[in-house]
Design an enzyme around this catalytic site. Structure first.
Site, PDB file in Angstrom:
ATOM      1  CB  THR A  34      -0.956   0.010   1.204  1.00 54.94           C
ATOM      2  OG1 THR A  34      -0.216  -0.188   2.410  1.00 54.94           O
ATOM      3  CG2 THR A  34      -2.010  -1.066   1.070  1.00 54.94           C
ATOM      4  CG  HIS A 127      -3.307 -15.542  -4.225  1.00 58.44           C
ATOM      5  ND1 HIS A 127      -3.616 -14.668  -3.197  1.00 58.44           N
ATOM      6  CD2 HIS A 127      -3.701 -16.768  -3.798  1.00 58.44           C
ATOM      7  CE1 HIS A 127      -4.182 -15.344  -2.201  1.00 58.44           C
ATOM      8  NE2 HIS A 127      -4.235 -16.618  -2.539  1.00 58.44           N
ATOM      9  CB  CYS A 135      -3.395 -20.266 -23.669  1.00 54.57           C
ATOM     10  SG  CYS A 135      -4.775 -21.269 -24.312  1.00 54.57           S
ATOM     11  CB  CYS A 164      -5.021 -24.016 -28.656  1.00 54.32           C
ATOM     12  SG  CYS A 164      -5.328 -23.173 -27.080  1.00 54.32           S
TER      13      CYS A 164
END
Length: 257
Positions: A34, A127, A135, A164
């Site tokens: 922050t 995360h 992809c 793809c």
């Protein structure tokens, strides 16, 4: 039994704990960044109060959701592109370089730990990382410059993978998306081996990541929590500091100058 320390006491206690530890681990959340100008997610005015998270299944099922996700991403990049590591990041990088920290487990996706000099093999990103895209079908990595170009060329529509045709997403973990098994395993190994676990800027409400401090404590490690707001683990901690992380770690960051 925890005790809540003032700033001077906290610095002294933390330095002593680090000096006595054989295997110390830091666990960082949004509160660490922050002071770098990146708002957190949970507090009033945070990112989630302004933009409701897009669930992973919704992202997969609807191009409109993918388009909105990329619109938000590019808007955030424009707002926070100038962010640089703060005092907390620099202090942790210094502690890693000195061998006083065995590793860092982070919930953050901003890449500021790497920018501060922490090597990838001593950093666990639970995360993911928002600095590139993948992809979701074939796993091909795509640089953000390509995604932005394709997005703009299509008139502001989320692109598909040219390899793809699968959906392309930042390399981060969304609500409803499975946690990365490799990173969870690395974090568990660091936590199980540690004798000092330092939480910095995490509200400890997002699971399964928030389970690591409890794992460390149950294994006999000392637990330190530095966070502006109370957490549900404060009563288990050996030291609780409700102060600005940069202020607490500033002496360690100054040593890196």
């Amino acid at each position: 039994m925890s005790f809540e320390a003032d700033l001077k006491t906290a610095r002294r206690e933390l330095d002593g704990f680090l000096g006595a530890a054989r295997h110390a681990v830091a666990f960082t959340g949004a509160g660490l960044s922050t002071e770098c100008g990146i708002p957190d997610f949970h507090s009033p005015g945070g990112l989630w109060s302004r933009n409701k998270p897009i669930p992973f299944e919704h992202f997969l099922a609807h191009r409109e959701a993918r388009t909105e996700a990329w619109r938000r991403k590019f808007a955030m990049d424009a707002a926070f592109a100038g962010a640089v590591p703060g005092r907390g990041h620099r202090a942790l990088a210094r502690l890693v370089a000195q061998g006083r920290l065995a590793g860092i487990i982070t919930q953050n996706i901003d890449g500021l730990h790497q920018a501060s000099g922490v090597p990838d093999d001593l950093l666990v990103e639970l995360h993911g990382n928002t600095a590139y895209a993948i992809c979701l079908d074939c796993g091909t990595r795509h640089e953000l410059s390509w995604v932005r170009g394709a997005f703009e060329a299509a008139g502001g529509v989320a692109p598909d993978c040219p390899q793809c045709g699968g959906p392309v997403k930042t390399a981060t973990i969304s609500f409803g998306q499975a946690m990365p098994a490799r990173e969870m395993g690395r974090a568990a190994a660091l936590t199980e081996a540690c004798d000092l676990f330092i939480v910095l800027g995490s509200s400890l409400v997002v699971y399964p990541a928030a389970g690591f401090p409890l794992m460390a404590r149950r294994n006999g490690a000392r637990l330190v929590i530095v966070n502006r707001e109370a957490t549900e683990f404060d009563d288990l901690a050996d030291l609780v500091v409700r102060a600005d992380i940069g202020d607490v770690l500033e002496p360690f960051a100054e040593a890196a100058q």
